[in-house]
Design a protein around this motif. Structure first.
Motif, PDB file in Angstrom:
ATOM      1  N   PRO A 343      20.859  37.491  22.758  1.00  0.00           N
ATOM      2  CA  PRO A 343      21.215  38.156  21.502  1.00  0.00           C
ATOM      3  C   PRO A 343      21.533  39.632  21.712  1.00  0.00           C
ATOM      4  O   PRO A 343      21.117  40.237  22.708  1.00  0.00           O
ATOM      5  CB  PRO A 343      19.943  38.012  20.661  1.00  0.00           C
ATOM      6  CG  PRO A 343      18.846  38.041  21.686  1.00  0.00           C
ATOM      7  CD  PRO A 343      19.398  37.294  22.876  1.00  0.00           C
ATOM      8  N   PRO A 344      22.253  40.247  20.772  1.00  0.00           N
ATOM      9  CA  PRO A 344      22.418  41.702  20.813  1.00  0.00           C
ATOM     10  C   PRO A 344      21.100  42.380  20.475  1.00  0.00           C
ATOM     11  O   PRO A 344      20.334  41.901  19.644  1.00  0.00           O
ATOM     12  CB  PRO A 344      23.480  41.959  19.730  1.00  0.00           C
ATOM     13  CG  PRO A 344      23.353  40.804  18.788  1.00  0.00           C
ATOM     14  CD  PRO A 344      22.954  39.622  19.627  1.00  0.00           C
ATOM     15  N   THR A 345      20.823  43.502  21.137  1.00  0.00           N
ATOM     16  CA  THR A 345      19.588  44.246  20.897  1.00  0.00           C
ATOM     17  C   THR A 345      19.929  45.711  20.686  1.00  0.00           C
ATOM     18  O   THR A 345      19.895  46.520  21.631  1.00  0.00           O
ATOM     19  CB  THR A 345      18.609  44.087  22.077  1.00  0.00           C
ATOM     20  OG1 THR A 345      18.422  42.697  22.376  1.00  0.00           O
ATOM     21  CG2 THR A 345      17.260  44.711  21.748  1.00  0.00           C
ATOM     22  N   PRO A 346      20.288  46.096  19.454  1.00  0.00           N
ATOM     23  CA  PRO A 346      20.618  47.501  19.189  1.00  0.00           C
ATOM     24  C   PRO A 346      19.366  48.363  19.141  1.00  0.00           C
ATOM     25  O   PRO A 346      18.336  47.955  18.615  1.00  0.00           O
ATOM     26  CB  PRO A 346      21.312  47.445  17.822  1.00  0.00           C
ATOM     27  CG  PRO A 346      20.744  46.215  17.159  1.00  0.00           C
ATOM     28  CD  PRO A 346      20.461  45.232  18.264  1.00  0.00           C
ATOM     29  N   LEU A 347      19.467  49.550  19.708  1.00  0.00           N
ATOM     30  CA  LEU A 347      18.350  50.491  19.735  1.00  0.00           C
ATOM     31  C   LEU A 347      18.787  51.831  19.126  1.00  0.00           C
ATOM     32  O   LEU A 347      19.975  52.143  19.078  1.00  0.00           O
ATOM     33  CB  LEU A 347      17.867  50.712  21.168  1.00  0.00           C
ATOM     34  CG  LEU A 347      17.373  49.464  21.915  1.00  0.00           C
ATOM     35  CD1 LEU A 347      17.059  49.801  23.368  1.00  0.00           C
ATOM     36  CD2 LEU A 347      16.150  48.867  21.234  1.00  0.00           C
ATOM     37  N   ASP A 348      17.810  52.599  18.688  1.00  0.00           N
ATOM     38  CA  ASP A 348      18.105  53.879  18.047  1.00  0.00           C
ATOM     39  C   ASP A 348      18.328  54.977  19.083  1.00  0.00           C
ATOM     40  O   ASP A 348      17.714  54.983  20.156  1.00  0.00           O
ATOM     41  CB  ASP A 348      16.958  54.298  17.130  1.00  0.00           C
ATOM     42  CG  ASP A 348      16.812  53.377  15.929  1.00  0.00           C
ATOM     43  OD1 ASP A 348      17.837  52.794  15.510  1.00  0.00           O
ATOM     44  OD2 ASP A 348      15.674  53.236  15.425  1.00  0.00           O
ATOM     45  N   HIS A 349      19.193  55.921  18.738  1.00  0.00           N
ATOM     46  CA  HIS A 349      19.428  57.101  19.566  1.00  0.00           C
ATOM     47  C   HIS A 349      18.974  58.346  18.814  1.00  0.00           C
ATOM     48  O   HIS A 349      18.712  58.288  17.612  1.00  0.00           O
ATOM     49  CB  HIS A 349      20.919  57.231  19.902  1.00  0.00           C
ATOM     50  CG  HIS A 349      21.754  57.542  18.690  1.00  0.00           C
ATOM     51  ND1 HIS A 349      22.301  56.548  17.890  1.00  0.00           N
ATOM     52  CD2 HIS A 349      22.108  58.724  18.108  1.00  0.00           C
ATOM     53  CE1 HIS A 349      22.953  57.102  16.887  1.00  0.00           C
ATOM     54  NE2 HIS A 349      22.861  58.423  16.999  1.00  0.00           N
ATOM     55  N   VAL A 350      18.885  59.443  19.519  1.00  0.00           N
ATOM     56  CA  VAL A 350      18.540  60.733  18.917  1.00  0.00           C
ATOM     57  C   VAL A 350      19.440  61.804  19.519  1.00  0.00           C
ATOM     58  O   VAL A 350      19.584  61.872  20.752  1.00  0.00           O
ATOM     59  CB  VAL A 350      17.061  61.107  19.170  1.00  0.00           C
ATOM     60  CG1 VAL A 350      16.761  62.495  18.601  1.00  0.00           C
ATOM     61  CG2 VAL A 350      16.127  60.069  18.558  1.00  0.00           C
ATOM     62  N   VAL A 351      20.069  62.624  18.675  1.00  0.00           N
ATOM     63  CA  VAL A 351      20.798  63.800  19.158  1.00  0.00           C
ATOM     64  C   VAL A 351      19.785  64.927  19.349  1.00  0.00           C
ATOM     65  O   VAL A 351      19.069  65.291  18.414  1.00  0.00           O
ATOM     66  CB  VAL A 351      21.898  64.226  18.164  1.00  0.00           C
ATOM     67  CG1 VAL A 351      22.569  65.522  18.636  1.00  0.00           C
ATOM     68  CG2 VAL A 351      22.942  63.117  18.015  1.00  0.00           C
ATOM     69  N   VAL A 352      19.700  65.445  20.564  1.00  0.00           N
ATOM     70  CA  VAL A 352      18.732  66.491  20.901  1.00  0.00           C
ATOM     71  C   VAL A 352      19.485  67.796  21.153  1.00  0.00           C
ATOM     72  O   VAL A 352      20.296  67.881  22.079  1.00  0.00           O
ATOM     73  CB  VAL A 352      17.900  66.114  22.135  1.00  0.00           C
ATOM     74  CG1 VAL A 352      16.867  67.196  22.425  1.00  0.00           C
ATOM     75  CG2 VAL A 352      17.221  64.762  21.931  1.00  0.00           C
ATOM     76  N   VAL A 353      19.225  68.794  20.314  1.00  0.00           N
ATOM     77  CA  VAL A 353      19.912  70.081  20.415  1.00  0.00           C
ATOM     78  C   VAL A 353      19.105  71.034  21.281  1.00  0.00           C
ATOM     79  O   VAL A 353      17.921  71.281  21.025  1.00  0.00           O
ATOM     80  CB  VAL A 353      20.131  70.694  19.014  1.00  0.00           C
ATOM     81  CG1 VAL A 353      20.760  72.082  19.133  1.00  0.00           C
ATOM     82  CG2 VAL A 353      21.014  69.774  18.174  1.00  0.00           C
ATOM     83  N   ARG A 354      19.754  71.562  22.312  1.00  0.00           N
ATOM     84  CA  ARG A 354      19.123  72.554  23.186  1.00  0.00           C
ATOM     85  C   ARG A 354      20.065  73.754  23.356  1.00  0.00           C
ATOM     86  O   ARG A 354      21.056  73.897  22.638  1.00  0.00           O
ATOM     87  CB  ARG A 354      18.776  71.919  24.531  1.00  0.00           C
ATOM     88  CG  ARG A 354      17.765  70.773  24.439  1.00  0.00           C
ATOM     89  CD  ARG A 354      17.206  70.423  25.816  1.00  0.00           C
ATOM     90  NE  ARG A 354      16.237  69.338  25.739  1.00  0.00           N
ATOM     91  CZ  ARG A 354      16.510  68.064  25.988  1.00  0.00           C
ATOM     92  NH1 ARG A 354      17.741  67.709  26.350  1.00  0.00           N
ATOM     93  NH2 ARG A 354      15.585  67.133  25.888  1.00  0.00           N
TER      94      ARG A 354
END
Length: 373
Positions: A343-354
């Protein structure tokens, strides 16, 4: 095609097939492959067991001979005879890239907990080496592989599934519903990252993409264009794409130099991954560009080095531990249940500002950065 386990002989080899008139056909062996390819038996062995040390030309000749003769290494037969697969595979773009090395490490840890080993290798984002490595893993009796494919056309992977292989694409989406995947939404993640870059006032954006037509590379480029279009920027502000010779530090360094030489007014460079961005940062410093005052810089993945660069890197965090662990779990479950379509397994991402995008305030930020909500 299924093979009757009872027809495996005591040596773990497939017996000679019987023709329509009862004549037995000779079993194809490694000597036959060598003769057909016009190389030595040792060369065939190296092509199968150590593909990274043979030339592309030799690998092509051996692969063609294997396909013509229908040769299957005896390890496959042994696996069928014992009814047990104790290893899963991982085929990644480049294990020198800290992101893929981390995926492989977490796969190995999870697999070990369930009594499996992981056989991992790099394709160097070369379609032919990818094919040879998959043939090698299949020949070793491995029936579950996590793949980062350099292909846009996944037809060969689907055909491998039809032969009994369980596959899952790692850190890239799938263009076909029957080919499982695990990872983030690359297009959406890159779009959000680009929105941040535009919000800092940048209007001349260069993009260092990977070579070839890898799925995630195309999706990330689409994400950049989506954000530029939504921002209503003029035609002059359309992103300038350049293909790195390889998605690594050397490729990023060379590509960044080319960008700033051809387009000296660039005020942002977005890289396909952190590994490439590390090389791009070196090139910008070497050419006298200040980051972020003159040129903003971004990556993708959030590997450990992104936090400790001279200018901490703004990037997209992928849940690398979850990707590795879930990939191993999915494959082992599939191998043990006989399932080939995952099956497809979508995961969450995070934009990290540095600091690499945040202007004069970047020195006040911690290396951990600030997560965009």
């Amino acid at each position: 095609m299924e093979t009757d386990v009872q027809n495996i002989n005591n040596k773990g080899e497939q017996p000679a097939a019987t023709g329509s008139r009862g004549r037995r056909r000779t079993t194809v062996g490694i000597k036959d492959v060598a003769a057909r390819a016009g190389v030595s038996v040792a060369s065939v062995s190296n092509a199968l067991n150590r593909p990274e040390i043979v030339s592309d030309e030799l690998a092509r000749r051996v692969s063609a001979a294997i396909k013509e003769l229908g040769f299957v290494p005896s390890a496959t037969a042994r696996s069928l005879r014992t009814g047990r697969v104790e290893s899963i595979g991982g085929l990644f773009f480049d294990l020198a890239n800290p992101f893929y090395a981390s995926v492989a490490r977490h796969m190995s840890s999870t697999a070990a907990d369930r009594g499996y080993a992981v056989t991992a290798s790099s394709s160097d984002q070369d379609v032919f080496r990818e094919e040879m490595s998959l043939d090698f893993l299949y020949g070793r009796g491995i029936r579950g592989i996590a793949v980062s494919t350099a292909r846009h056309d996944v037809g060969p992977l689907l055909r491998l599934q039809e032969r009994g292989m369980s596959l899952v694409l790692v850190a890239q989406g799938s263009p076909h519903p029957d080919l499982g995947w695990i990872g983030v939404d690359d297009r959406r993640a890159m779009s959000e990252l680009t929105e941040h870059v535009i919000a800092t006032g940048r209007r001349r954006i260069g993009v260092i993409n990977g070579p070839g037509r890898a799925i995630q590379h195309e999706n990330r480029m689409r994400g950049v264009r989506d954000a530029v279009r939504r921002a209503g920027l003029s035609d002059l502000a359309q992103p300038i794409e350049i293909m790195a010779s390889a998605p690594d530090m050397a490729g990023g360094r060379a590509a960044a130099r080319t960008l700033v030489e051809r387009f000296p007014d660039l005020d942002a460079i977005m890289c396909i991954n952190d590994y490439t961005a590390t090389g791009a940062l070196a090139a910008l410093q070497e050419t006298g560009r200040r980051v972020p005052e003159d040129v903003a810089l971004t990556g993708f993945d959030d590997v450990d080095v992104a936090r400790v660069l001279a200018v901490p890197l703004t990037t997209v965090r992928q849940p690398v531990e979850m990707i590795g662990r879930r990939a191993a779990e999915l494959l082992i479950d599939a191998v043990e249940s006989g399932t080939h379509i995952l099956p497809p397994t979508p995961l969450d991402h995070v934009v990290v500002v540095r600091g690499s995008t945040t202007g004069t305030t970047h020195n006040l930020q911690t290396p951990e950065g600030r997560e965009l909500s």
